[in-house]
Design an enzyme around this catalytic site. Structure first.
Site: not given
Ligand SMILES: NCc1[nH]cc(CCC(=O)O)c1CC(=O)O
Length: 331
Positions: A203, A213, A226, A257
């Site tokens: 990811k 989001r 992140k 992803k």
């Protein structure tokens, strides 16, 4: 792959097998069926929040009744799996994220609603603290740092509540270290040995999650990014090490992803490990394609073509917001 023998032109005319639809179908190298699709849905507990998500035209936040109807629609279309994303009350989000393991949080209520309505539907969950976190991160934050081991403990509690609610597949999307082994161990000891894990293994820290989001109401909350836990988009080798690690800790299936910008990773994962491999065609990819289709800039065939690209890259299946529409097109 053996090199194909090609006689010189005109003995070889590759167009011979492209001449009619039936000839083309005979030599199609991969196919796309509803069995290749996982449908991600958003379920809200907030009165008035149901309805279309602005940055994802055509995708709705659903009520629990809406989730039941989605399950029935998926079953009619032969889509085997639904993935549930909770949109929870902003006022109930805390720094300790306790609601993530509340048996009656909206995610767990949605799992039960779908399993009651269509028991055979494979229900996948998302394991990460962001929908219930006061600061929008996937992990517990202390003095600006995302704590790994404390987060893993919280994720285990969250997963146990999801398994109790009837989840078939756990989807850890948090990218903490050690979570797959911890989740697997907890499932085995708690009597949930049949609950599978589809790890969000590779990811990436991506700009393509923006609309999601908004959909789960985490955008306003998130401070920073992140990048300390999701993989740098430049790093293929690191992504493969994540997949190797998650498989070694007991993941049943793995995911790459986002999807389309990372098809090289999909191919590498399938070739290297041969495990059941999935891609997530994420919210930003959906928004790009759907926005262009709605403007008449792309035809609707862009949906099926984009999904076929995952099959060609070695994926067994794809999480896609286009799932029901494409399943209808394929019917
Ligand atoms: N951990 C949360 C999570 N689970 C799935 C997505 C993104 C899905 C999408 O964009 O469609 C995200 C967002 C993020 O990591 O910020």
């Amino acid at each position: 792959m053996a090199s194909p023998i090609i006689a010189p032109f005109p003995a070889t005319r590759l167009r011979r097998l492209r001449r009619t639809a039936n000839l083309r179908a005979m030599v199609s190298e991969v196919n796309l069926t509803p069995a290749n699709l996982i449908w991600p849905i958003f379920v809200t507990e907030v009165a008035g929040a149901e309805g279309e998500i602005a940055s994802m035209p055509g995708v709705q936040r659903l009520t629990l009744d809406g989730a039941r109807r989605a399950a029935e629609r998926a079953a009619r279309l032969n889509i085997p799996a639904i993935c549930i994303f909770p949109h929870s009350d902003q006022d109930l989000k805390t720094e300790a994220c306790e609601r993530a393991w509340d048996p009656d949080n909206i995610g767990n209520r949605a799992i039960r609603a779908v399993k009651e309505t269509v028991p055979e539907m494979a229900v996948m969950t998302d394991i990460a603290l962001d929908p219930y976190n006061a600061n929008g991160h996937d992990g517990i934050v202390q003095n600006g740092e995302i704590l790994n081991d404390e987060t893993v403990e919280a994720l285990v509690r969250m997963a146990l509540a999801q398994a109790e609610a009837g989840a078939d597949i756990l989807g850890p999307s948090d990218m903490m270290d050690g979570r797959i082994g911890a989740l697997r161990g907890a499932m085995e000891t708690a009597g949930h040995k049949h609950v599978a894990i589809l790890s969000y293994a590779a990811k990436f820290a991506s700009a393509f999650y923006g609309p999601f989001r908004d959909a789960v109401g985490a955008s306003g909350r998130l401070v920073g990014d992140k990048k300390t836990y999701q993989v740098n988009p430049a790093n293929r080798g690191e992504a493969l090490r994540c997949v190797a690690r998650d498989l070694a800790e007991g993941a049943d299936m793995v995911m790459v992803k986002p999807g389309m910008p990372y098809l090289d990773i999909c191919r590498a994962v399938k070739d290297e490990f041969g495990a059941p491999t999935f891609a997530y065609q994420v919210s930003g990819e959906y928004a790009m394609l759907e926005g262009a289709i709605r403007n008449g800039w792309l035809s609707r065939d862009a949906m099926t073509e984009s999904l076929l690209s995952f099959r060609r890259a070695g994926c067994d299946g794809v999480l896609s917001y286009f799932a029901p529409t494409v399943a209808e097109m394929l019917a």
